[in-house]
Design a protein around this motif. Structure first.
Motif, mmCIF file in Angstrom:
data_model
loop_
_atom_site.group_PDB
_atom_site.id
_atom_site.type_symbol
_atom_site.label_atom_id
_atom_site.label_comp_id
_atom_site.label_asym_id
_atom_site.label_seq_id
_atom_site.Cartn_x
_atom_site.Cartn_y
_atom_site.Cartn_z
ATOM 1 N N ASN A 379 112.825 78.902 85.763
ATOM 2 C CA ASN A 379 111.393 78.872 85.248
ATOM 3 C C ASN A 379 110.724 78.311 86.710
ATOM 4 O O ASN A 379 109.771 79.030 87.048
ATOM 5 C CB ASN A 379 111.217 77.700 84.225
ATOM 6 N N ALA A 507 110.422 80.183 79.253
ATOM 7 C CA ALA A 507 110.404 81.336 78.345
ATOM 8 C C ALA A 507 111.660 81.526 77.523
ATOM 9 O O ALA A 507 112.667 80.909 77.752
ATOM 10 C CB ALA A 507 110.119 82.482 79.211
ATOM 11 N N HIS A 549 106.300 82.230 75.484
ATOM 12 C CA HIS A 549 106.338 80.883 76.433
ATOM 13 C C HIS A 549 106.023 79.798 75.631
ATOM 14 O O HIS A 549 104.987 80.120 74.762
ATOM 15 C CB HIS A 549 105.303 81.328 77.576
#
Length: 697
Positions: A379, A507, A549
């Motif tokens: 991320n 995610a 997300h």
């Protein structure tokens, strides 16, 4: 009248060709040179006569010795220095005919005249010293003269008082080697004391072939040897410092040059040495994650969280490229418009700075970090790629490679944290008693104070690393250094939208079913998910799953990327949001899930809501009527950390629903129905990325 100058290279001991013969130079005066002669007696010739000879040439000249280390003479005792200087006066008279304290009109004495050879002068000096009570032979004077010509005054000194000794005395070198090996083997082990190292040294000697029969000295001698070998290695200190010292760079330390804001930035996290009131009576420590700009020493962002996650690093990155807006209650002196920063010129480039506080907005070009999970996560890496930022991890166990942020985090402890109630100190040895009884701040309140401290104190504090190259005595503040460099390097604004913020969140990949999307026993749904239900997303690498997300500190909603509709975002809300209006994260959900194995989704949602309600109410008094059992310490701690991690930004009201029959009727419902009917629940403040994500209230 011009005079001929003696050519370089003619000195006592040189060999020259003169009148067809090779002669040695035995003495050199201002205008004359004394040469050896095959007839026996030295021959004195003038410099002009020597140079004018057609056959003259310097055949061989002694190699000039390097300059003596005269400063080492200060390490000798005074009596030794006086004796060396006494000898120097006599040797200079032997070499040049005059003592060093002779006047300008002084002439050499007969026995030291230019017509006397060097050997004759040495004999004369020895006889003179003997007559004065110093029994010295001509060979002794010759030896002193050669030492003086090679080493200067240092060669005339008695070296016995400062004679260099063996580093480890008379200890066998095999014992030293074995002890070095024992120390090296403990680098990655737990910290032990000296007795273990001595025992390990003996074992290594027994196992080695050349260590058989080595007699160990006394224990006191071994401990002295151990102290020398472990000096500066942290052998008996903390394991982290020991590993960092042993595995660090062996080459000279270098530093990435940084001449522009954002060129090199460093990020790190560390526990903050302060107890925080997480909820009613529940205390705990939090972690501080911060980022600093090397060129200006600007603390671009600092975030407090119960535990650092990958999303925190991404949020920190977003705050770095976002102006720090003025908060209610902050004094006007903290405005950027009233600081040394070029606010008016920057405002023409970036309208976000209209109501900004005096903290520069810096776009990173390179971020140096360690191998923490939050910084090497996919991320955070994708967030840096999104903003075109180069991530440079340090070598493992090499904290010095990001020394600026390490020093900054330490400064926060000394300049900010120690002034707060509940300060714990850097270790258990420095911790006070009954800290939990002090009036502790909550996490959100402490974050507000930290943000204000960065703007008010840190950015206006003169830094030793920000000195003027032309005037090293002058130091700059981070704001002053930024104002100086931005004139040269310019300003690059980065505006993040709500979609950009969603991109920074971690995610997952999920399937969209008829009931919506399920994540950890929570179902999320939205009317906009209709075209995605039971359909392939088109992403073959993920087997047709849809990209989701989510904010781990807010389980109330998620965002789904519409891969077939232009990659836009679709917001889906948790179905049971009205049952638990208080936002909570994965920590509370997992805690209740483990307590209620096999429970339905509704039961888990009700249990989480009840846990938060009981924890918020606190312990019940003994004299009150019996009520439902209070929350355990574990329940209160989970609820407190969840509440502390929840977002504080406002959220839109939920969409209105169809009124019930009782609500539509003018007649009130009976008491029983009124008690069972739930009142309208308005969720607490949540983040809405469709609004201005950087607006603070």
């Amino acid at each position: 009248m011009s005079t001929l100058r003696r050519p370089a290279g003619i000195a006592v001991g040189s060999w020259v060709r003169f009148r067809g013969q090779v002669r040695g130079v035995v003495a050199v005066a201002t205008k004359t040179v004394t040469l050896t002669d095959s007839g026996g007696d030295p021959q004195v010739v003038t410099v002009a006569e020597l140079i004018a000879d057609a056959d003259f040439a310097v055949v061989d000249s002694p190699v000039r010795m390097p300059l003596p280390a005269a400063s080492l003479l200060e390490t000798f005792p005074d009596r030794v220095v006086e004796k060396a200087l006494w000898w120097e006066g006599h040797i200079l008279e032997v070499l040049h005919g005059l003592p060093p304290d002779a006047g300008e009109d002084a002439v050499p004495r007969l026995e030291y005249g230019p017509d006397r050879s060097l050997t004759a002068r040495q004999r004369a000096n020895a006889a003179e010293l003997t007559s004065l009570g110093h029994k010295v032979s001509a060979s002794t004077v010759a030896h002193r003269r050669r030492r003086y010509q090679a080493e200067g005054v240092l060669g005339l000194a008695d070296h016995r008082p400062v004679r260099k000794q063996n580093e480890f005395g008379s200890i066998d070198e095999r014992i030293v080697t074995a002890m070095r090996q024992a120390i090296a083997q403990g680098v990655d082990s737990s910290t032990r004391n000296g007795a273990f190292v001595l025992w390990k040294t003996g074992e290594i000697l027994k196992e080695s072939a050349d260590g058989q029969g080595v007699e160990l000295p006394s224990e006191r001698t071994l401990y002295r040897l151990l102290a020398k070998l472990t000096s500066g290695t942290h052998t008996f200190g903390t394991a982290s410092n020991r590993r960092s010292k042993a595995h660090g760079a062996t080459a000279p330390f270098g530093e990435l040059p940084a001449f522009a804001p954002g060129e090199v930035m460093q990020i790190d996290s560390t526990p903050l040495d302060v107890l925080v009131l997480l909820d009613n009576g529940v205390t705990g420590r939090v972690e501080l994650t911060a980022m600093i700009d090397v060129a200006t020493r600007t603390l671009t962002a600092a975030v407090l969280r119960p535990s650092t996650k990958a999303v925190d690093a991404s949020v920190l990155l977003a705050r770095t490229v976002t102006p720090e807006l003025m908060r209610p209650g902050w004094v006007g002196a903290l405005k950027m418009s009233r600081s040394v920063l070029p606010h008016r010129r920057l405002l023409d480039l970036d309208e976000r700075l209209a109501h900004a506080a005096a903290r520069p907005v810096i776009v990173p070009e390179m971020i140096v970090c360690d191998h923490g999970k939050a910084f090497i996560s996919r991320n955070f890496q994708s967030s840096c790629r999104f903003l075109q930022i180069d991530v440079q991890p340090t070598h493992k166990a090499a904290g010095f490679e990001k020394g600026h942020i390490e020093s900054t985090l330490g400064s926060v402890a000394t300049l900010f944290a120690q002034f707060l109630p509940g300060y714990t100190g850097r270790s258990a040895d420095h911790r006070g008693r009954h800290l939990e009884r002090e009036p502790l701040w909550s996490l959100l309140e402490l974050q507000e104070y930290l943000d204000e401290w960065v703007v008010a104190k840190w950015q206006n504090r003169r830094h030793d690393g920000l000195r003027d190259p032309s005037h090293p005595g002058r130091m700059f503040t981070p704001n002053e250094k930024y104002a100086t460099l931005v004139e040269i390097c310019g300003y690059v604004p980065v505006a993040l939208t709500g979609d950009d913020y969603v991109e920074l969140l971690p995610a997952d990949w999920r399937v969209v079913n008829d009931y919506g999307i399920r994540i950890k026993n929570r179902a999320y749904d939205s009317p906009e998910l209709g075209p995605m239900r039971r359909r392939h997303s088109g992403v073959q690498a993920k087997r047709g799953l849809w990209e989701v997300h989510r904010d781990p500190y807010d389980v109330s909603r998620i965002w789904v990327r519409d891969h077939r509709g232009g990659s836009s975002w679709v917001q889906a809300t948790w179905k049971h949001l009205n049952r638990a209006p208080m936002p909570f994260g994965d920590l509370a959900w997992n805690h209740v899930s483990h307590q209620l194995p096999g429970a339905t989704e509704t039961e888990i949602a009700d249990a989480v809501a009840d846990l938060l309600t009981r924890a918020h109410a606190g312990p019940e008094e003994a004299d009150r009527p019996a009520k439902p059992a209070k929350a355990s310490k574990r329940d209160r701690r989970v609820a407190a950390r969840t509440k502390a991690a929840g977002p504080s930004t406002p959220a839109p009201r939920p969409e209105p629903t169809e009124p019930t029959a009782a609500e539509a009727s003018d007649e009130p419902a009976d008491d029983a129905e009124a008690e069972e009917t739930l009142a309208e629940v308005i969720p607490l403040g949540l983040f809405d990325p469709r609004e201005d994500p950087w607006r603070r209230t």
